[in-house]
Design an enzyme around this catalytic site. Structure first.
Site, PDB file in Angstrom:
ATOM      1  N   HIS A 122       0.965  -1.302   0.157  1.00  0.00           N
ATOM      2  CA  HIS A 122       0.051  -0.138  -0.004  1.00  0.00           C
ATOM      3  C   HIS A 122       0.942   1.310  -0.173  1.00  0.00           C
ATOM      4  O   HIS A 122       1.843   1.204   0.409  1.00  0.00           O
ATOM      5  CB  HIS A 122      -0.875   0.065   1.345  1.00  0.00           C
ATOM      6  CG  HIS A 122      -0.092   0.275   2.511  1.00  0.00           C
ATOM      7  ND1 HIS A 122       0.756  -0.821   2.847  1.00  0.00           N
ATOM      8  CD2 HIS A 122       0.093   1.179   3.458  1.00  0.00           C
ATOM      9  CE1 HIS A 122       1.133  -0.492   4.307  1.00  0.00           C
ATOM     10  NE2 HIS A 122       0.742   0.877   4.372  1.00  0.00           N
ATOM     11  N   ASP A 124       0.471   5.177   1.819  1.00  0.00           N
ATOM     12  CA  ASP A 124      -0.072   5.613   3.193  1.00  0.00           C
ATOM     13  C   ASP A 124      -1.171   6.569   2.736  1.00  0.00           C
ATOM     14  O   ASP A 124      -1.230   7.366   1.964  1.00  0.00           O
ATOM     15  CB  ASP A 124       0.778   6.454   3.897  1.00  0.00           C
ATOM     16  CG  ASP A 124       1.742   5.510   4.786  1.00  0.00           C
ATOM     17  OD1 ASP A 124       1.574   4.427   4.984  1.00  0.00           O
ATOM     18  OD2 ASP A 124       2.840   6.275   5.013  1.00  0.00           O
ATOM     19  N   HIS A 273       4.700   0.065  -0.254  1.00  0.00           N
ATOM     20  CA  HIS A 273       5.444  -0.614   0.890  1.00  0.00           C
ATOM     21  C   HIS A 273       4.671  -1.824   1.333  1.00  0.00           C
ATOM     22  O   HIS A 273       3.348  -1.887   1.532  1.00  0.00           O
ATOM     23  CB  HIS A 273       6.029   0.333   1.772  1.00  0.00           C
ATOM     24  CG  HIS A 273       5.145   1.083   2.587  1.00  0.00           C
ATOM     25  ND1 HIS A 273       4.277   2.301   2.192  1.00  0.00           N
ATOM     26  CD2 HIS A 273       4.470   0.800   3.903  1.00  0.00           C
ATOM     27  CE1 HIS A 273       3.654   2.794   3.067  1.00  0.00           C
ATOM     28  NE2 HIS A 273       3.689   2.002   4.408  1.00  0.00           N
ATOM     29  N   ARG A 290       5.887   7.655  13.101  1.00  0.00           N
ATOM     30  CA  ARG A 290       5.818   8.415  11.544  1.00  0.00           C
ATOM     31  C   ARG A 290       5.059   9.760  11.576  1.00  0.00           C
ATOM     32  O   ARG A 290       4.504  10.048  12.325  1.00  0.00           O
ATOM     33  CB  ARG A 290       5.183   7.358  10.886  1.00  0.00           C
ATOM     34  CG  ARG A 290       3.662   7.253  11.003  1.00  0.00           C
ATOM     35  CD  ARG A 290       3.250   6.048  10.241  1.00  0.00           C
ATOM     36  NE  ARG A 290       1.879   5.969  10.284  1.00  0.00           N
ATOM     37  CZ  ARG A 290       1.060   4.666   9.661  1.00  0.00           C
ATOM     38  NH1 ARG A 290       1.628   3.939   9.050  1.00  0.00           N
ATOM     39  NH2 ARG A 290      -0.071   4.711   9.980  1.00  0.00           N
TER      40      ARG A 290
END
Length: 317
Positions: A122, A124, A273, A290
């Site tokens: 996917h 983000d 990723h 993150r």
């Protein structure tokens, strides 16, 4: 290559043939001068994801680094492990966040989200009209082994298609929808109810043009893409599978082994990723922080932008 950067000499060392580079000669906990920022940005555009080893960052320094490259996104909802004083930072801790949510333990949750080999890949927030431009992920605690993350280069994947297929997909669009990769439980499913109440979907070009490099990117992933518009489901399904298999061919990927203090900075427009699924049995924490950076509305080869379907507006998180 090495670039002079004031107090630091930024050295960029590629780690795979198409994707990923390790950057040394820079301390991310200290303010970066313009030359260092330019060198890092150039490496990111070229290699799509860059890695910094053994950095000593706290939340404040993490945010300061992120702001040199864009505007951090303030998410409307974060996991309970996220730091209250830093709304731009989301802490991911699978063992803390997933266990017990919606009536499922962590193992069942992951199995239902990744019930095929390709589903976990996917970008983000790909169902949004304006997915983040980039993400900066910092490792605080990782297992002694396992827990690697993989990225794939969507520019290389597009370039690797045959010319007739490139011409065909250049003009197509697809629906990206939150939760399409989830395999529901039989009977009552609290997560399905959650998805229906908070649905997010957009129509994105199947090939988007990178706003900085001008590269064409095969904009597919296994977690959000619902269907290619204008095609029947019988036509769409095999084409999507072919394109996703193309997108994650091993030669276009890089796999990163985390250590505490490591930082990965990836172009969320040009990569997809795969988070790890090999740590559940290890009994060791994997704690990551993150910061996503605000992104643009994707634009296709025809110059037309993506269109929102439901639950998303540009800049509204």
């Amino acid at each position: 290559m090495t670039k002079g950067a004031g107090r630091s000499a930024v050295e960029v060392r590629p780690v795979a043939g198409h994707t990923g580079a390790e950057i040394t000669g820079v301390d991310l906990a200290r303010p970066l001068d313009d030359a260092a920022v330019a060198a890092i940005r150039a490496a990111l555009l070229r290699w799509k994801v860059v890695f910094f080893r053994r950095q000593d960052l706290d939340h404040e320094a993490h945010l300061a680094f992120a702001r040199r490259f864009g505007e951090p996104v303030v998410l409307g909802k974060r996991g309970s492990a996220s730091p209250p004083a830093f709304p731009e930072i989301e802490t991911t801790a699978d063992r803390l966040e997933l266990g017990g949510r919606y009536g499922m333990e962590r193992e069942e949750w992951l199995e239902r989200r990744r019930h095929t080999l390709l589903r976990g890949w996917h970008c983000d927030h790909g169902a949004r009209i304006d997915p983040p431009a980039a993400t900066i992920l910092r490792a605080e605690a990782v297992p002694p082994y396992g827990g690697d993350t993989c990225w794939s280069n969507l520019a290389a994947a597009y370039a690797g298609l045959s010319a007739p297929l490139r011409d065909f997909v250049d003009g197509l669009r697809a629906e990206h929808r939150l939760g399409v990769g989830y395999q529901p439980r039989a009977g009552e499913d609290a997560y399905v109810r959650h998805l229906l109440e908070r649905q997010t979907a957009s129509h994105h070009p199947l090939v988007r043009v990178h706003p900085e490099s001008g590269e064409r990117l095969l904009f597919v992933n296994g977690y959000y893409v619902e269907q290619i518009l204008g095609l029947s489901r019988a036509e769409s399904a095999p084409l999507l599978e072919l394109l996703l298999e193309q997108a994650v061919r091993p030669e276009y990927t890089v796999r990163f082994r985390w250590e505490p203090g490591d930082v990965a900075f990836w172009d969320n427009r040009a990569t997809i990723h795969l988070a790890p699924s090999d740590t559940a049995h290890l009994g060791a924490p994997r704690l990551m922080h993150r910061v996503p950076l605000a992104g643009e509305v994707p634009v296709g080869v025809d110059g037309k932008p993506s269109e929102p379907v439901t639950g998303t507006q540009p800049g509204r998180w």
